[in-house]
Design an enzyme around this catalytic site. Structure first.
Site, PDB file in Angstrom:
ATOM      1  CG  HIS A  54      -1.743   1.950  -2.884  1.00 31.69           C
ATOM      2  ND1 HIS A  54      -0.447   1.645  -3.230  1.00 31.69           N
ATOM      3  CD2 HIS A  54      -1.903   1.491  -1.620  1.00 31.69           C
ATOM      4  CE1 HIS A  54       0.152   1.025  -2.224  1.00 31.69           C
ATOM      5  NE2 HIS A  54      -0.702   0.920  -1.238  1.00 31.69           N
ATOM      6  CG  HIS A 105       4.899   2.231   2.306  1.00 27.65           C
ATOM      7  ND1 HIS A 105       5.028   2.909   3.490  1.00 27.65           N
ATOM      8  CD2 HIS A 105       3.563   1.996   2.173  1.00 27.65           C
ATOM      9  CE1 HIS A 105       3.850   3.069   4.055  1.00 27.65           C
ATOM     10  NE2 HIS A 105       2.941   2.526   3.278  1.00 27.65           N
ATOM     11  CD  GLN A 325       1.150   1.351   9.285  1.00 27.74           C
ATOM     12  OE1 GLN A 325       1.857   0.417   8.946  1.00 27.74           O
ATOM     13  NE2 GLN A 325       0.136   1.767   8.550  1.00 27.74           N
ATOM     14  N   GLY A 548       1.510 -10.048  -5.582  1.00 29.70           N
ATOM     15  CA  GLY A 548       2.454  -8.943  -5.646  1.00 29.70           C
ATOM     16  C   GLY A 548       1.764  -7.609  -5.532  1.00 29.70           C
TER      17      GLY A 548
END
Length: 750
Positions: A54, A105, A325, A548
């Site tokens: 990832h 996600h 977050q 991207g």
């Protein structure tokens, strides 16, 4: 004096959990070779998340380099930032620029749908913010398993609520996206999120730690145990048939904290107190520190004890891996620290100096007086393993191509034609998605000019001139399965067309490449072919790739998802007052079709809905034709020659006719030429349904001829809410609309 040898190095007999952290044996050996010793447990944690698929793109980066052949310029001028930055930045004129990017996600949204989707929105918003821009809109291409499947009823409502809950709280309009259902996404939904931001040319920011002695400040939310190794590891694994093989804690989002973070950061930019900035996304502190230091000209020292925690029991490895977050990291000169802290206090945003830029090229991290990380940050962030995975064309492709939908049994009577058309328009992939879009605020901020269900979303940038941008996200995964090269080009062409027919000039793309396991040579072949198709298509259209995301391991058991290269196309419109909508038409207007209709039915919605069939060869793509479409619509939009436009894509002409009637509340009387079945259900690319009044018809025909665009006059708009196909059938709009609107609510019992 800091101890430079950690306990992990001093205890060589204690096994390290490299495999549990997602590393391969050869990767663990490479880490030891790079360091010249065994890694500390913190270094091992850092390398494991940063070298995950990832974060590192280790299976895709050699192929992504193919995008480098594209000129870094758009029809509106050179890119201000492109691939390699946190998001691409495009010059749109008059000193304005926009930045946009799409990311995935997917796996977190299966494990915990609400928070997985919500934090997907939050993460892409911070990417845009970190470029120096104000986020102004989001889009959300979504894909789920069969609509009637029990797990879709679990996943879909949570994902939609998460996107709406987070975006609405931020005050960001959701202006577009997709909702698609297919059995291959069961157990592995795709949640892609795009964000658009606006800035002036001089406000572009970069992620680099420069200036020895400058302070490194962590600001935003505190660090907790949520999301430890979350997206970075979870998105780098294959799901089993019974669920994910790993279930790390999914990040928990707080949109109100993010809203404060946005406004605080924008004021910090305006005050000129930020020298470099990085958002916290996947890999958390490991990513922010290593990428900032790697991109700078010096090193960095960080004290983990200074990191504000909301869980005091966290080990240093967990602090480095946490993906909590709403956090950012900034590089600030010593003289600006007080002003930085003052602005953060104004917005009630916690800010803490956690380190500084140092001489040399090392990233040094301490914990309780012990040095737990001593690495070259480039080896963490940018010089990880690169895999040239084997790829090969599947042997079953030839048989797949021979199994043509053009050879399937067709409707032979007018009644069967009408029956098939109603079946297609009321199928899950064509049913009304307003149950989804009603949960999103699409008008907040007051600059939304177009939003779902329009062909593209559109946002005003400059109130004085009316300058705006249009965005569309598109992918036809069925076509991509049949031929990855052509399928990717069809998706690119559809996104390009949707932006163009609104009156905007397409200028650049961002992409989210969702595929199965890269360790499967057949999946890798799909990926390579799709990139080749996009490179060739972007060269033909003059639309560079600005950046991207790659999402691999989208697979449940032995079932990989359909290859899904989602394309986000950006267009610029000089004045949003010249936009062309898809439902604005009047009684008596002519119904016209631009483009040729060929017998191209393989991969079509008709084949899927009526026969459950997927085989054959996708339609052809003519990029020169698409460029002529832009020329046509640039003129008709500015001169207001056409009343409406609607792309003919999934479902073909029949679906487009009904959707246009649903939007306008009016009817149509049309006459089909040639084979009415092919006319209604073919999915030949490049076609557009347009309407215009009597007075403008001669000019529209003349312009179409000048642009070498075939133009057919099918009939007229009527006051009676019916679609009348002369000599064939009549459909009552309200009757079909009722069935169309009930598809998703009935399936989900909402």
């Amino acid at each position: 004096m800091v101890d430079t040898v950690s306990q992990a190095v001093r205890t060589p007999d204690v096994a390290q959990p490299w495999e549990a952290l997602g590393l391969k044996a050869d990767e663990y050996d490479l880490i030891k070779k790079i360091l010249g010793r065994r890694p500390t447990s913190c270094e091992l944690a850092m390398y494991s998340v940063m070298w995950s698929e990832h974060c590192s793109y280790k299976s895709s980066k050699i192929h992504l380099k193919k995008f480098g052949v594209l000129e870094p310029t758009t029809p509106r001028g050179p890119l201000l930032a492109g691939i390699g930055e946190q998001a691409g930045v495009v010059d749109i004129g008059d000193g304005w620029a926009v930045t946009f990017k799409i990311e995935s996600h997917n796996h977190p949204s299966y494990v915990e749908p609400y928070q997985g989707a919500a934090t997907g929105v939050g993460g892409i918003v911070r990417d845009i913010l970190a470029m120096g821009a104000r986020p102004i809109a989001v889009m959300d291409p979504l894909r789920f398993g069969p609509l009637e499947a029990p797990d879709t009823a679990r996943v879909m409502p949570g994902v939609v609520a998460g996107i709406g809950g987070y975006g609405n709280c931020l005050g960001l309009p959701t202006i577009g996206g997709e909702v698609v259902f297919d059995s291959t996404y069961a157990g592995n939904p795709l949640v892609n999120a795009l964000c658009l931001g606006v800035l002036r040319h001089e406000d572009v920011k970069k992620a680099a730690a420069e200036g020895v002695g400058n302070k490194v400040i962590l600001y935003g939310a505190t660090t907790g145990g949520d999301g430890i190794g979350g997206a970075s590891i979870l998105a780098s694994e294959t799901f089993t048939a019974g669920g994910p093989t790993k279930r790390p804690s999914v990040q928990v989002g707080d949109p109100f904290m993010e809203k404060l973070l946005i406004e605080c950061t924008l004021e910090l930019f305006a005050a000129g107190v930020i020298q470099g900035i990085q958002d916290f996304g996947a890999a958390g502190l490991s990513c922010a520190t290593s990428e900032l230091a790697s991109a700078g000209s010096g090193g960095m020292h960080v004290d983990l004890n200074a990191v504000p925690l909301r869980d005091s029991s966290l080990a240093p490895e967990e602090i480095l891996m946490s993906e909590s977050q709403e956090r950012m990291m900034a590089v600030v000169t010593p003289g600006d620290v007080d002003r930085f802290m003052e602005i953060c206090a104004k917005w009630d945003v916690l800010a803490t100096v956690v380190g500084e830029v140092i001489t040399g090229d090392r990233l040094l991290i301490d914990w309780n007086g012990e040095r737990v990380v001593d690495v070259d940050p480039k080896t963490v962030a940018h010089e990880g393993p690169t895999y040239d995975r084997p790829f090969e064309r599947p042997q079953w492709m030839d048989a797949l191509h021979e199994d043509r939908a053009e050879d399937l049994p067709r409707p032979t009577t007018a009644e069967e034609l009408a029956r098939d058309l109603v079946a297609v328009i009321t199928s899950p992939n064509h049913g009304d998605v307003s149950w989804v879009t009603r949960q999103y605020d699409h008008v907040v901020r007051g600059n939304s000019a177009m939003a779902q269900p329009e062909n593209a979303g559109m946002v005003r940038i400059d109130e004085t001139s009316g300058l705006g941008v249009a965005l569309s996200t598109d992918c036809n995964a069925r076509f991509t399965y049949l031929d990855p090269f052509l399928g990717a080009q069809i998706s690119l062409a559809e996104a390009y067309r949707n932006v163009a027919i609104c009156g905007a000039e397409p200028v650049a793309i961002t992409d989210c490449l969702n595929f199965g396991s890269p360790e499967d040579p057949e999946i890798m072949w799909q990926f390579v072919e799709a990139i080749k198709g996009l490179v060739e298509g972007c060269q033909a259209l003059g639309t560079p790739v600005t950046g991207g995301n790659v999402s691999f391991y989208n697979k449940t058991g032995e079932t990989a998802i359909l290859p899904t290269p989602t394309i986000g196309m950006l267009g610029v419109i000089d004045n949003i007052a010249d936009r062309v909508g898809y439902g604005t038409t009047c009684v008596g207007d002519h119904v016209l079709v631009l483009g040729d209709t060929r017998e191209e039915l393989s991969g079509s919605s008709w084949a899927q809905v009526i026969h459950g069939h997927l085989g054959g060869v996708p339609p052809k793509v003519d990029f020169d034709f698409h460029k002529r479409l832009v020329e046509f619509f640039q003129v008709v939009s500015k001169t207001h020659l056409v009343c409406s436009s609607h792309d003919l894509a999934n479902g073909g002409l029949g679906v487009a006719l009904l959707e246009s009637c649903f939007a306008s509340g009016l009817g149509m009387q049309i006459t089909l030429t040639g084979d009415p079945f092919v006319a209604l259900f073919s999915e030949s690319t490049g076609r557009v349904l347009v309407t215009c009044d009597d007075s403008n018809l001669p000019a529209v025909k003349a312009l179409a001829e000048k642009c070498s665009l075939p133009l057919s006059d099918l009939g007229r708009i009527t006051a009676e809410p019916q679609v009348v196909v002369t000599d064939l059938f009549t459909l009552d709009i309200e009757d079909v609309r009722t069935k169309w609107q009930s598809v998703i609510p009935d399936a989900l019992s909402v």
